[in-house]
Design a protein around this motif. Structure first.
Motif, PDB file in Angstrom:
ATOM      1  N   ARG A  66      13.658 -67.578 -10.364  1.00 19.44           N
ATOM      2  CA  ARG A  66      14.365 -66.290 -10.314  1.00 19.44           C
ATOM      3  C   ARG A  66      13.490 -65.185  -9.732  1.00 19.44           C
ATOM      4  O   ARG A  66      13.900 -64.042  -9.641  1.00 19.44           O
ATOM      5  CB  ARG A  66      14.850 -65.902 -11.711  1.00 19.44           C
ATOM      6  CG  ARG A  66      15.908 -66.850 -12.255  1.00 19.44           C
ATOM      7  CD  ARG A  66      16.450 -66.386 -13.599  1.00 19.44           C
ATOM      8  NE  ARG A  66      15.406 -66.099 -14.568  1.00 19.44           N
ATOM      9  CZ  ARG A  66      14.891 -66.967 -15.433  1.00 19.44           C
ATOM     10  NH1 ARG A  66      15.340 -68.193 -15.462  1.00 19.44           N
ATOM     11  NH2 ARG A  66      13.947 -66.598 -16.283  1.00 19.44           N
ATOM     12  N   GLY A  67      12.242 -65.550  -9.387  1.00 18.59           N
ATOM     13  CA  GLY A  67      11.347 -64.577  -8.775  1.00 18.59           C
ATOM     14  C   GLY A  67      10.587 -63.734  -9.778  1.00 18.59           C
ATOM     15  O   GLY A  67      10.045 -62.693  -9.424  1.00 18.59           O
ATOM     16  N   GLN A  68      10.519 -64.167 -11.026  1.00 18.42           N
ATOM     17  CA  GLN A  68       9.779 -63.434 -12.050  1.00 18.42           C
ATOM     18  C   GLN A  68       8.397 -64.067 -12.204  1.00 18.42           C
ATOM     19  O   GLN A  68       8.271 -65.286 -12.259  1.00 18.42           O
ATOM     20  CB  GLN A  68      10.520 -63.478 -13.387  1.00 18.42           C
ATOM     21  CG  GLN A  68      11.888 -62.841 -13.319  1.00 18.42           C
ATOM     22  CD  GLN A  68      12.741 -63.208 -14.529  1.00 18.42           C
ATOM     23  OE1 GLN A  68      12.676 -64.324 -15.026  1.00 18.42           O
ATOM     24  NE2 GLN A  68      13.534 -62.253 -14.979  1.00 18.42           N
ATOM     25  N   PHE A  69       7.378 -63.216 -12.290  1.00 22.35           N
ATOM     26  CA  PHE A  69       6.022 -63.703 -12.454  1.00 22.35           C
ATOM     27  C   PHE A  69       5.790 -64.063 -13.915  1.00 22.35           C
ATOM     28  O   PHE A  69       6.111 -63.294 -14.815  1.00 22.35           O
ATOM     29  CB  PHE A  69       4.999 -62.663 -11.987  1.00 22.35           C
ATOM     30  CG  PHE A  69       4.993 -62.492 -10.494  1.00 22.35           C
ATOM     31  CD1 PHE A  69       4.324 -63.401  -9.689  1.00 22.35           C
ATOM     32  CD2 PHE A  69       5.665 -61.446  -9.895  1.00 22.35           C
ATOM     33  CE1 PHE A  69       4.318 -63.254  -8.311  1.00 22.35           C
ATOM     34  CE2 PHE A  69       5.671 -61.293  -8.523  1.00 22.35           C
ATOM     35  CZ  PHE A  69       4.996 -62.201  -7.727  1.00 22.35           C
ATOM     36  N   ASP A  70       5.226 -65.247 -14.157  1.00 26.31           N
ATOM     37  CA  ASP A  70       4.962 -65.718 -15.512  1.00 26.31           C
ATOM     38  C   ASP A  70       3.615 -65.213 -16.023  1.00 26.31           C
ATOM     39  O   ASP A  70       3.475 -64.872 -17.192  1.00 26.31           O
ATOM     40  CB  ASP A  70       4.958 -67.248 -15.553  1.00 26.31           C
ATOM     41  CG  ASP A  70       6.277 -67.829 -15.101  1.00 26.31           C
ATOM     42  OD1 ASP A  70       7.317 -67.349 -15.570  1.00 26.31           O
ATOM     43  OD2 ASP A  70       6.262 -68.756 -14.275  1.00 26.31           O
ATOM     44  N   TYR A  71       2.619 -65.201 -15.169  1.00 27.58           N
ATOM     45  CA  TYR A  71       1.279 -64.769 -15.530  1.00 27.58           C
ATOM     46  C   TYR A  71       0.523 -64.428 -14.264  1.00 27.58           C
ATOM     47  O   TYR A  71       0.960 -64.732 -13.159  1.00 27.58           O
ATOM     48  CB  TYR A  71       0.515 -65.859 -16.304  1.00 27.58           C
ATOM     49  CG  TYR A  71       0.204 -67.072 -15.461  1.00 27.58           C
ATOM     50  CD1 TYR A  71      -0.918 -67.113 -14.642  1.00 27.58           C
ATOM     51  CD2 TYR A  71       1.043 -68.182 -15.458  1.00 27.58           C
ATOM     52  CE1 TYR A  71      -1.194 -68.211 -13.855  1.00 27.58           C
ATOM     53  CE2 TYR A  71       0.768 -69.287 -14.674  1.00 27.58           C
ATOM     54  CZ  TYR A  71      -0.355 -69.288 -13.879  1.00 27.58           C
ATOM     55  OH  TYR A  71      -0.616 -70.372 -13.090  1.00 27.58           O
ATOM     56  N   MET A  72      -0.632 -63.787 -14.460  1.00 35.15           N
ATOM     57  CA  MET A  72      -1.526 -63.529 -13.343  1.00 35.15           C
ATOM     58  C   MET A  72      -2.954 -63.601 -13.865  1.00 35.15           C
ATOM     59  O   MET A  72      -3.267 -63.035 -14.914  1.00 35.15           O
ATOM     60  CB  MET A  72      -1.257 -62.171 -12.714  1.00 35.15           C
ATOM     61  CG  MET A  72      -2.121 -61.901 -11.515  1.00 35.15           C
ATOM     62  SD  MET A  72      -1.624 -60.496 -10.490  1.00 35.15           S
ATOM     63  CE  MET A  72      -1.456 -59.190 -11.662  1.00 35.15           C
ATOM     64  N   ILE A  73      -3.807 -64.302 -13.144  1.00 30.62           N
ATOM     65  CA  ILE A  73      -5.230 -64.384 -13.459  1.00 30.62           C
ATOM     66  C   ILE A  73      -5.982 -63.830 -12.252  1.00 30.62           C
ATOM     67  O   ILE A  73      -5.759 -64.269 -11.130  1.00 30.62           O
ATOM     68  CB  ILE A  73      -5.672 -65.830 -13.737  1.00 30.62           C
ATOM     69  CG1 ILE A  73      -4.860 -66.420 -14.883  1.00 30.62           C
ATOM     70  CG2 ILE A  73      -7.171 -65.887 -14.029  1.00 30.62           C
ATOM     71  CD1 ILE A  73      -5.066 -67.906 -15.097  1.00 30.62           C
ATOM     72  N   GLN A  74      -6.846 -62.846 -12.518  1.00 29.45           N
ATOM     73  CA  GLN A  74      -7.606 -62.213 -11.446  1.00 29.45           C
ATOM     74  C   GLN A  74      -9.097 -62.361 -11.719  1.00 29.45           C
ATOM     75  O   GLN A  74      -9.538 -62.196 -12.856  1.00 29.45           O
ATOM     76  CB  GLN A  74      -7.291 -60.719 -11.374  1.00 29.45           C
ATOM     77  CG  GLN A  74      -5.828 -60.419 -11.144  1.00 29.45           C
ATOM     78  CD  GLN A  74      -5.593 -58.930 -11.067  1.00 29.45           C
ATOM     79  OE1 GLN A  74      -6.030 -58.294 -10.111  1.00 29.45           O
ATOM     80  NE2 GLN A  74      -4.928 -58.377 -12.059  1.00 29.45           N
ATOM     81  N   TYR A  75      -9.854 -62.644 -10.669  1.00 32.38           N
ATOM     82  CA  TYR A  75     -11.308 -62.746 -10.746  1.00 32.38           C
ATOM     83  C   TYR A  75     -11.875 -61.659  -9.835  1.00 32.38           C
ATOM     84  O   TYR A  75     -11.495 -61.590  -8.661  1.00 32.38           O
ATOM     85  CB  TYR A  75     -11.784 -64.115 -10.257  1.00 32.38           C
ATOM     86  CG  TYR A  75     -11.065 -65.278 -10.919  1.00 32.38           C
ATOM     87  CD1 TYR A  75     -11.512 -65.795 -12.134  1.00 32.38           C
ATOM     88  CD2 TYR A  75      -9.937 -65.849 -10.333  1.00 32.38           C
ATOM     89  CE1 TYR A  75     -10.850 -66.862 -12.743  1.00 32.38           C
ATOM     90  CE2 TYR A  75      -9.275 -66.909 -10.937  1.00 32.38           C
ATOM     91  CZ  TYR A  75      -9.737 -67.409 -12.142  1.00 32.38           C
ATOM     92  OH  TYR A  75      -9.083 -68.457 -12.737  1.00 32.38           O
TER      93      TYR A  75
END
Length: 179
Positions: free
Chosen positions: A103-112
């Motif tokens: 559906r185009g929804q972001f579940d999570y994001m991990i940034q370094y």
């Protein structure tokens, strides 16, 4: 003539799908330095990498949502895992991993990223708790509008992996330097 074109197109797609599993199974191949986006004739999107046959088609609506959320993304690659599309890309000094549902929804994001980009309130809390330590690297995890930071800080005799979550700083691991 149309049959020949259809056969060639099918062969190219099959070759792309086959090589994609090889690329996704090998982390060294997944992080290609020269990725750019390309829009195909059917409005789907493909990473145009140095692995020209490694086509992973991306639905145009998912691409638009990704592009809107991350307009300055570079070196992007993606792959399907079940009903999720996983993205791996750079944005400025950051390396980012994220997952999007159908559906185009972001579940999570991990940034370094380097500690110089850490939000000021988080940096100040960690520095107040660990005087004499220098902030080094950050892993930021965003899930359901909640942020957690794992920060590497370096001291004279040791270095620590600390977690900042809900305004609290806790030590996860302590490491000593071998002299």
């Amino acid at each position: 003539m149309k049959k020949k074109i259809a056969i060639i197109a099918t062969a190219i797609l099959l070759l792309g799908v086959t090589s994609t599993s090889v690329v996704n199974a090998n982390p060294e191949l997944r992080s290609t330095p020269s990725s750019t986006f390309g829009i195909l004739h059917d409005s789907s999107v493909s990473p145009m990498t140095s692995f020209a046959n490694a086509l992973v088609l991306l639905d145009k609506n998912l691409f638009r949502k990704f592009d809107k959320a991350f307009p300055s993304a570079s070196n992007a690659s993606w792959y399907r895992e079940g009903k999720k599309t996983k993205f791996y890309f750079n944005q400025g000094n950051r390396i980012i991993r994220t997952s999007m549902n159908d559906r185009g929804q972001f579940d999570y994001m991990i940034q370094y990223y380097p500690a110089t980009e850490l939000p000021e309130d988080v940096a100040q809390s960690v520095q107040n708790e660990f005087k004499g330590y220098v902030l080094d690297k950050v892993t930021e995890v965003n899930i359901d509008e909640k942020n957690a930071y794992v920060i590497i800080i370096k001291g004279m005799r040791d270095w620590l992996k600390v977690k900042f979550l809900d305004g609290e700083v806790t030590v996860m691991n302590t490491f000593t330097y071998d002299h």
